[in-house]
Design an enzyme around this catalytic site. Structure first.
Site, PDB file in Angstrom:
ATOM      1  N   ARG A  89       0.844  -1.206   0.000  1.00  0.00           N
ATOM      2  CA  ARG A  89       0.000   0.000   0.000  1.00  0.00           C
ATOM      3  C   ARG A  89       0.875   1.251   0.000  1.00  0.00           C
ATOM      4  O   ARG A  89       0.471   2.292   0.511  1.00  0.00           O
ATOM      5  CB  ARG A  89      -0.911   0.002   1.223  1.00  0.00           C
ATOM      6  CG  ARG A  89      -0.187  -0.135   2.554  1.00  0.00           C
ATOM      7  CD  ARG A  89      -1.109   0.176   3.693  1.00  0.00           C
ATOM      8  NE  ARG A  89      -0.474  -0.099   4.963  1.00  0.00           N
ATOM      9  CZ  ARG A  89      -0.997   0.215   6.132  1.00  0.00           C
ATOM     10  NH1 ARG A  89      -2.168   0.814   6.188  1.00  0.00           N
ATOM     11  NH2 ARG A  89      -0.366  -0.053   7.235  1.00  0.00           N
ATOM     12  N   ASP A 248      11.327  -7.252   7.764  1.00  0.00           N
ATOM     13  CA  ASP A 248      10.952  -6.224   6.777  1.00  0.00           C
ATOM     14  C   ASP A 248      10.730  -4.873   7.450  1.00  0.00           C
ATOM     15  O   ASP A 248      10.552  -3.872   6.758  1.00  0.00           O
ATOM     16  CB  ASP A 248       9.698  -6.639   5.996  1.00  0.00           C
ATOM     17  CG  ASP A 248       8.541  -7.011   6.911  1.00  0.00           C
ATOM     18  OD1 ASP A 248       8.713  -7.909   7.742  1.00  0.00           O
ATOM     19  OD2 ASP A 248       7.479  -6.378   6.814  1.00  0.00           O
ATOM     20  N   ASN A 249      10.742  -4.837   8.763  1.00  0.00           N
ATOM     21  CA  ASN A 249      10.643  -3.555   9.467  1.00  0.00           C
ATOM     22  C   ASN A 249      11.968  -3.194  10.132  1.00  0.00           C
ATOM     23  O   ASN A 249      11.995  -2.392  11.063  1.00  0.00           O
ATOM     24  CB  ASN A 249       9.529  -3.610  10.513  1.00  0.00           C
ATOM     25  CG  ASN A 249       8.143  -3.676   9.869  1.00  0.00           C
ATOM     26  OD1 ASN A 249       7.961  -3.245   8.734  1.00  0.00           O
ATOM     27  ND2 ASN A 249       7.187  -4.221  10.583  1.00  0.00           N
TER      28      ASN A 249
HETATM   29  P1  AMP Z   1       3.519  -3.631   8.090  1.00  0.00           P
HETATM   30  O1  AMP Z   1       2.988  -4.535   9.180  1.00  0.00           O
HETATM   31  O2  AMP Z   1       2.844  -2.307   8.004  1.00  0.00           O
HETATM   32  O3  AMP Z   1       4.989  -3.517   8.136  1.00  0.00           O
HETATM   33  O4  AMP Z   1       3.140  -4.362   6.726  1.00  0.00           O
HETATM   34  C1  AMP Z   1       3.502  -5.681   6.413  1.00  0.00           C
HETATM   35  C2  AMP Z   1       3.147  -5.993   4.984  1.00  0.00           C
HETATM   36  O5  AMP Z   1       1.741  -5.919   4.767  1.00  0.00           O
HETATM   37  C3  AMP Z   1       3.751  -5.050   3.959  1.00  0.00           C
HETATM   38  O6  AMP Z   1       4.062  -5.820   2.828  1.00  0.00           O
HETATM   39  C4  AMP Z   1       2.632  -4.071   3.698  1.00  0.00           C
HETATM   40  O7  AMP Z   1       2.756  -3.448   2.452  1.00  0.00           O
HETATM   41  C5  AMP Z   1       1.423  -4.986   3.751  1.00  0.00           C
HETATM   42  N1  AMP Z   1       0.173  -4.275   4.097  1.00  0.00           N
HETATM   43  C6  AMP Z   1      -0.194  -3.815   5.317  1.00  0.00           C
HETATM   44  N2  AMP Z   1      -1.413  -3.240   5.264  1.00  0.00           N
HETATM   45  C7  AMP Z   1      -1.842  -3.324   3.980  1.00  0.00           C
HETATM   46  C8  AMP Z   1      -3.020  -2.910   3.287  1.00  0.00           C
HETATM   47  N3  AMP Z   1      -4.041  -2.304   3.903  1.00  0.00           N
HETATM   48  N4  AMP Z   1      -3.081  -3.175   1.968  1.00  0.00           N
HETATM   49  C9  AMP Z   1      -2.086  -3.809   1.325  1.00  0.00           C
HETATM   50  N5  AMP Z   1      -0.961  -4.218   1.923  1.00  0.00           N
HETATM   51  C10 AMP Z   1      -0.823  -3.982   3.239  1.00  0.00           C
HETATM   52 MG    MG Z   2       6.471  -2.739   7.278  1.00  0.00          MG
END
Ligand code: AMP
Ligand code: MG
Length: 495
Positions: A89, A248-249
């Site tokens: 996103r 990934d973070n």
């Molecule tokens: P995060 O937990 O924010 O680090 O995200 C982990 C993964 O989930 C990453 O690949 C993000 O791009 C994906 N992601 C999180 N929320 C969404 C969303 N609402 N739509 C699409 N991808 C998402």
């Molecule tokens: Mg992330």
């Protein structure tokens, strides 16, 4: 000045690791907040960003001549490997060289589905994006390396969550968006050019001294390990719980990224967990130093085929595939990994000595014990982390204890290794022991108000958080733990 002069050096270096992609259209973009201080620091044009062209950029509505990219990456989430994550996103608008001469990414979060979106809707909502904005301001003011939010724009669209919520896009500035997961993704491709491309790009951008080493990719691993160990040590010192330390973070730059289910502890407790999905406490407060070592082990594995080999040797190999890691490479990488706790201590111990007003050199071997025992007292007596350190600087820590005897005993040991001048020491302690941090209950309240349309309280809290070390604060609640009647604080993913 106008728009930043964007480049796309990462996409040019390793085109296969990004996908050219466009932001989704939004109904009625409206600037909710823009960080004028950050814009000035970066040498960008504040007026332009506040105008209609700036607003278009901030929702990714850019001319066709200017490509924007979703970046690919892999990652271990809660210990399980996902070969394809990526910007589901988010989009990289471009890189620009800021006033300090350092290249930065400008990146959007919440800008619509991309080919990496999997089941997600590609969207973000106002509350969590403002939360990321606030946390970035707070961390920067605490002197901790962090990505920063430049602006948050309301899209005018409703986003489906447990209930419909107002949509938003966050514009984020980072030294880069390279993650441990980016290197894992490149390594998993099996292609030598891609793994080298990412590693060389990371060296050029973040760890240039590694280039001078006889073993540049081992030096890259060590330099990332040093930056990340130091970052986590700084988190620990202020009681910050990231909450979702997936690979990934975890950035290669050493900046904090992705403020999702993060929180600051009140009572000092190594087991503190806030995230609703972290059932087993993998990312608990006290686990973070071990988790960063684990994440760095994943980075080491990904880099292994390059380690022990010079760029010249890699150039002369036949074919396109990655060479087998050598035993010597495994040994050298292992040696870096076992030293991660030492790299951590290099930041942690002197920092904690400053926070406690202790002469680190004079205390010598006793320093670790004094730090551990102070924190042990806080846990045992349920004392607020931030208040304790600030009170210690002001000579008022004893009053925090119902039974002061254990504190007195500790205090006597400390007295033997105190720094010389009492007033100077107190001032130095106040410069590292914040009076205020983003207290969870206050943050939640102002985000709720902002989601309902009143940004005033949010803005006041953000401005207060820019001055964490001052005695006077315009938001005194930020100095106090949550009332004991408050429900336990829980943060949610899927933001
Ligand atoms: P995060 O937990 O924010 O680090 O995200 C982990 C993964 O989930 C990453 O690949 C993000 O791009 C994906 N992601 C999180 N929320 C969404 C969303 N609402 N739509 C699409 N991808 C998402
Ligand atoms: Mg992330």
């Amino acid at each position: 000045m106008g728009a930043p002069e964007f480049e796309q050096t990462y996409a040019a270096a390793v085109p296969e690791l990004s996908t050219a992609w466009r932001a989704a259209a939004v109904s009625e973009p409206r600037l909710l907040i823009v960080d004028g201080t950050l814009i000035a620091d970066l040498g960008l044009d504040a007026e332009w960003f506040a105008g209609p062209e700036g607003l278009r950029l901030l929702v990714g509505d850019v001319p066709d001549s200017r490509p924007t990219y979703a970046q690919g990456y892999a990652g271990h989430q809660f210990g399980s490997y996902s070969p394809v994550l990526g910007d589901g996103r988010a989009l990289l608008l471009g890189e620009f060289v800021a006033r300090d001469g350092v290249r930065r990414d400008l990146h959007l979060k919440g800008s619509g589905r991309t080919p990496y979106a999997r089941g997600g809707d590609g969207l973000a909502v106002v509350g969590p994006m403002l939360r990321e904005y606030l946390m970035g301001v707070a961390m920067q003011a605490l002197g901790i390396p962090t990505t920063r939010a430049l602006a948050v724009v309301a899209t005018g669209d409703l986003v489906r969550r447990e209930r419909p919520l107002p949509g938003a896009i966050l514009a984020r500035v980072a030294r880069s968006h390279l993650r441990v997961g980016t290197v894992q993704y490149a390594a998993a491709s099996g292609r030598r050019d891609l793994l080298r491309g990412v590693a060389d790009h990371a060296i050029d951008r973040h760890h240039p001294a590694a280039r001078e080493s006889d073993d540049p990719y081992l030096a890259l691993l060590e330099s990332v390990a040093r930056s990340q160990a130091s970052l986590v040590a700084q988190w620990m010192s202020v009681g910050f719980v990231h909450g979702v330390m997936n690979t990934d973070n975890t950035t290669l730059s050493g900046e904090t990224i992705d403020y999702g289910p993060c929180a600051f502890i009140d009572v000092h407790d190594p087991r503190a967990v806030f995230s609703s999905i972290d059932h087993r406490g993998r990312y608990a407060y006290g686990n973070q130093p071990v988790i960063i070592q684990w994440n760095l082990a994943r980075l080491a594995e990904a880099l292994l085929p390059l380690i022990g080999r010079s760029p010249h040797e890699l150039d002369t190999l036949e074919g396109t595939t990655l060479p087998e890691p050598t035993e010597a490479a495994v040994e050298a990488a292992t040696d870096v990994l076992v030293r991660v706790p030492d790299l951590y201590d290099e930041t942690y111990l002197p920092l904690m000595a400053r926070k406690l007003g202790i002469d680190a050199v004079g205390a010598g071997e006793d320093l670790r014990g004094l730090v551990t025992d102070a924190l042990g007292l806080l846990s045992a007596h349920h004392i607020d982390h931030t208040r304790f350190f600030r009170a210690l600087a002001n000579g008022a820590a004893r009053e925090l204890f119902t039974d002061p005897a254990p504190f007195d005993a500790w205090s006597q040991r400390r007295a033997a290794v105190l720094l010389g001048d009492a007033e100077e020491t107190a001032a130095a302690m106040r410069a590292v022991n914040p009076h205020i941090v983003p207290r969870n209950h206050v943050v939640e309240d102002v985000l709720t108000a902002a989601t309902e349309g009143d940004l005033g309280p949010f803005e006041r809290v953000v401005e207060a958080l820019r001055h964490p070390f001052e005695d006077e604060t315009s938001v005194p609640e930020l100095a106090e733990p949550a009332p004991s009647t408050a429900a336990p604080y829980v943060t949610y993913c899927g933001t």
